[in-house]
Write a protein that holds these residues in place. Structure first.
Motif, PDB file in Angstrom:
ATOM      1  N   TYR A   1      -6.076   6.056   3.984  1.00  0.00           N
ATOM      2  CA  TYR A   1      -6.796   4.832   3.633  1.00  0.00           C
ATOM      3  C   TYR A   1      -7.973   5.145   2.727  1.00  0.00           C
ATOM      4  CZ  TYR A   1      -8.334   0.025   4.184  1.00  0.00           C
ATOM      5  OH  TYR A   1      -8.668  -1.284   3.951  1.00  0.00           O
ATOM      6  N   SER A   2      -8.414   6.398   2.731  1.00  0.00           N
ATOM      7  CA  SER A   2      -9.519   6.803   1.857  1.00  0.00           C
ATOM      8  C   SER A   2      -9.045   7.079   0.428  1.00  0.00           C
ATOM      9  CB  SER A   2     -10.215   8.050   2.426  1.00  0.00           C
ATOM     10  OG  SER A   2      -9.286   9.119   2.525  1.00  0.00           O
ATOM     11  N   ASN A   3      -7.737   7.027   0.172  1.00  0.00           N
ATOM     12  CA  ASN A   3      -7.220   7.185  -1.185  1.00  0.00           C
ATOM     13  C   ASN A   3      -7.748   6.057  -2.069  1.00  0.00           C
ATOM     14  OD1 ASN A   3      -5.696   9.278  -0.193  1.00  0.00           O
ATOM     15  ND2 ASN A   3      -3.734   8.234  -0.364  1.00  0.00           N
ATOM     16  N   PRO A   4      -7.911   6.308  -3.355  1.00  0.00           N
ATOM     17  CA  PRO A   4      -8.299   5.208  -4.251  1.00  0.00           C
ATOM     18  C   PRO A   4      -7.274   4.067  -4.152  1.00  0.00           C
ATOM     19  CG  PRO A   4      -8.429   7.319  -5.387  1.00  0.00           C
ATOM     20  CD  PRO A   4      -7.792   7.580  -4.053  1.00  0.00           C
ATOM     21  N   GLY A   5      -7.746   2.876  -3.909  1.00  0.00           N
ATOM     22  CA  GLY A   5      -6.849   1.739  -3.714  1.00  0.00           C
ATOM     23  C   GLY A   5      -6.465   1.540  -2.258  1.00  0.00           C
ATOM     24  N   GLY A   6      -6.875   2.456  -1.383  1.00  0.00           N
ATOM     25  CA  GLY A   6      -6.586   2.333   0.050  1.00  0.00           C
ATOM     26  C   GLY A   6      -5.121   2.524   0.364  1.00  0.00           C
ATOM     27  N   GLY A   7      -4.797   3.498   1.193  1.00  0.00           N
ATOM     28  CA  GLY A   7      -3.409   3.762   1.576  1.00  0.00           C
ATOM     29  C   GLY A   7      -2.972   2.888   2.733  1.00  0.00           C
ATOM     30  N   TRP A   8      -1.820   3.243   3.300  1.00  0.00           N
ATOM     31  CA  TRP A   8      -1.243   2.410   4.346  1.00  0.00           C
ATOM     32  C   TRP A   8      -1.597   2.877   5.756  1.00  0.00           C
ATOM     33  CZ3 TRP A   8       2.352   5.208   7.170  1.00  0.00           C
ATOM     34  CH2 TRP A   8       2.936   6.297   6.549  1.00  0.00           C
TER      35      TRP A   8
ATOM     36  N   LYS B   1       0.805  -1.225   0.000  1.00  0.00           N
ATOM     37  CA  LYS B   1       0.000   0.000   0.000  1.00  0.00           C
ATOM     38  C   LYS B   1       0.835   1.272   0.000  1.00  0.00           C
ATOM     39  CE  LYS B   1      -4.128  -1.873   0.362  1.00  0.00           C
ATOM     40  NZ  LYS B   1      -5.205  -1.602  -0.555  1.00  0.00           N
ATOM     41  N   TRP B   2       2.128   1.170   0.265  1.00  0.00           N
ATOM     42  CA  TRP B   2       2.985   2.347   0.382  1.00  0.00           C
ATOM     43  C   TRP B   2       2.893   3.296  -0.821  1.00  0.00           C
ATOM     44  CZ3 TRP B   2       5.219   3.628   4.853  1.00  0.00           C
ATOM     45  CH2 TRP B   2       6.082   4.720   4.837  1.00  0.00           C
ATOM     46  N   PRO B   3       2.956   2.809  -2.054  1.00  0.00           N
ATOM     47  CA  PRO B   3       2.892   3.725  -3.200  1.00  0.00           C
ATOM     48  C   PRO B   3       1.558   4.470  -3.319  1.00  0.00           C
ATOM     49  CG  PRO B   3       3.702   1.569  -3.890  1.00  0.00           C
ATOM     50  CD  PRO B   3       3.225   1.438  -2.480  1.00  0.00           C
ATOM     51  N   VAL B   4       0.502   3.941  -2.725  1.00  0.00           N
ATOM     52  CA  VAL B   4      -0.822   4.572  -2.821  1.00  0.00           C
ATOM     53  C   VAL B   4      -0.873   5.841  -1.981  1.00  0.00           C
ATOM     54  CG1 VAL B   4      -3.290   4.207  -2.387  1.00  0.00           C
ATOM     55  CG2 VAL B   4      -1.889   2.329  -3.232  1.00  0.00           C
ATOM     56  N   GLY B   5      -0.043   5.904  -0.944  1.00  0.00           N
ATOM     57  CA  GLY B   5      -0.033   7.058  -0.052  1.00  0.00           C
ATOM     58  C   GLY B   5      -0.603   6.698   1.311  1.00  0.00           C
ATOM     59  N   TRP B   6      -0.569   7.663   2.214  1.00  0.00           N
ATOM     60  CA  TRP B   6      -0.943   7.417   3.595  1.00  0.00           C
ATOM     61  C   TRP B   6      -2.435   7.180   3.783  1.00  0.00           C
ATOM     62  CZ3 TRP B   6      -3.775  10.332   7.255  1.00  0.00           C
ATOM     63  CH2 TRP B   6      -3.700   9.843   8.552  1.00  0.00           C
TER      64      TRP B   6
END
Length: 155
Positions: free
Chosen positions: A120-127, A113-118
């Protein structure tokens, strides 16, 4: 005034609450119950997380593993380990060992999940959520099972 002094002097509730916030040490009387709550929430979370894979279809989990460079052959074994580990943590049976072992799973999720960003509401779920789960579980590894465990914290 410490919590113990407040208890011994039969102080009123506001005095005990004030003592709780002034005291930086671990409360030996209530800490096992806090660990019990942490253990129950983490064990339950593992079970829900595992059975979510089945409810969506294991082919979805296999595809997710393959997309992230992990062999899809690990779909059923990861499900099984999450169920067994979740039940073990929930019951307090080899809690530290199971929580430590399942930290590997959480570390992989954070890494994926690291590349998605912090967020969790980011598309793809963050870390954000996987890291919270990892840290809470690391606390359980360090502190032990708490109250009402099948096996004591010294294991």
């Amino acid at each position: 005034m410490s919590i113990d002094q407040a208890r011994e002097s039969r102080a009123n509730l506001p005095g005990i609450v004030a003592a709780m916030f002034k005291n930086a040490t671990v409360d030996r009387d209530y800490a096992p119950y806090g660990l019990f709550l942490l253990r129950i929430s983490l064990g339950f979370d593992w079970l829900v997380h595992a059975f979510l894979k089945v409810s969506r279809g294991m082919n979805t989990h296999e595809a997710l593993l393959a997309k992230n460079g992990i062999t899809p052959l690990l779909a059923w074994p990861t499900f099984g380990l999450e169920v067994i580990g979740g039940v073990a943590i929930l019951l307090g049976w080899y809690t530290r060992q199971w929580a430590g072992f399942l930290l590997i799973f959480l570390a992989v999720v954070v890494w994926i999940k690291w590349p998605v960003g912090w967020g969790y509401s980011n598309p793809g779920g963050g870390w954000e959520y996987p890291m919270l789960w990892l840290v809470a579980q690391a606390a359980l590894v360090l502190a032990g099972s708490g109250a009402f465990a099948l096996q004591g914290s010294k294991s």
